[in-house]
Design an enzyme around this catalytic site. Sequence first.
Site: not given
Length: 272
Positions: A47, A105
């Site tokens: 992110y 992830h």
Amino acid sequence: METLSTRGLEMPRLGLGTYRMAGEACAQAVEHALSLGYRHIDTAEMYENEEGVGAGLAVSSVPRADIFLTTKVWHDHLTRDGIRRALDGSLEKLKTDHVDLYLVHWPAPDMDMGEIFETMAALKEEGLIKAMGAANFTVDLMKSAVEEIGAPIACNQVEYHVKLDQSKLLGYLRAKDIPLVAYVPLGQGRLADEDGLVAVAEKHGASPAQIALAWLMDQDGVAAIPKAGRLESQQANLDALKITLDDEDRKVIAALPKDQRYVDPSFAPDCD
């Protein structure tokens, strides 16, 4: 805030997602959420906002010990050294000495799952993470991690909302007492025009997004991390926890199409 027990931790069922937040806006969103009563904050190295999240944590009056903090290692870094370097970088940016939950992830086709979770176990022993988990794992990948490797998976974070069926995965996770953490729980804002959802929302004096969130919170073993940058949106998501759906509401929502996936990158594993 209601919690889910997993691997010795209490994970708040409603968290703040931070994908596509950045800089000062991200820091303010985190600080505001904590001031409203949120205690579960979700981020990831991909992110590129861990510094903003860390800044928000730093200025908050809420003690770090009271916050459930999740970050994730990207699929390009799933080696013993890569995971350690990624976590070191995340901790530095987050300005903390540990994270509560550290997730893979996305799975990678050539990943060595044994090495990955052995590395995470070592990080746990060192006190750098409190628990390990997965994101975007299919049932088959979960079986490999849990049944073949014996990894102590604390959750599987996947896309889940009123227009995407995850019953097969949810059934497996429940059987193993592993929470499902729903990302994109509000369908990236695309639910406002769903007639059935609108009807249920009008019945409860709520928004379609609040009903979609209430539907997730109505399910055993499910947590959700909606992104909400504005204070009003954060409060609206908290207010969704007060909504009680009835059988007729559930029937209307069950009739919605359940084949809409909004997050499907080229490297995603084949879905079950």
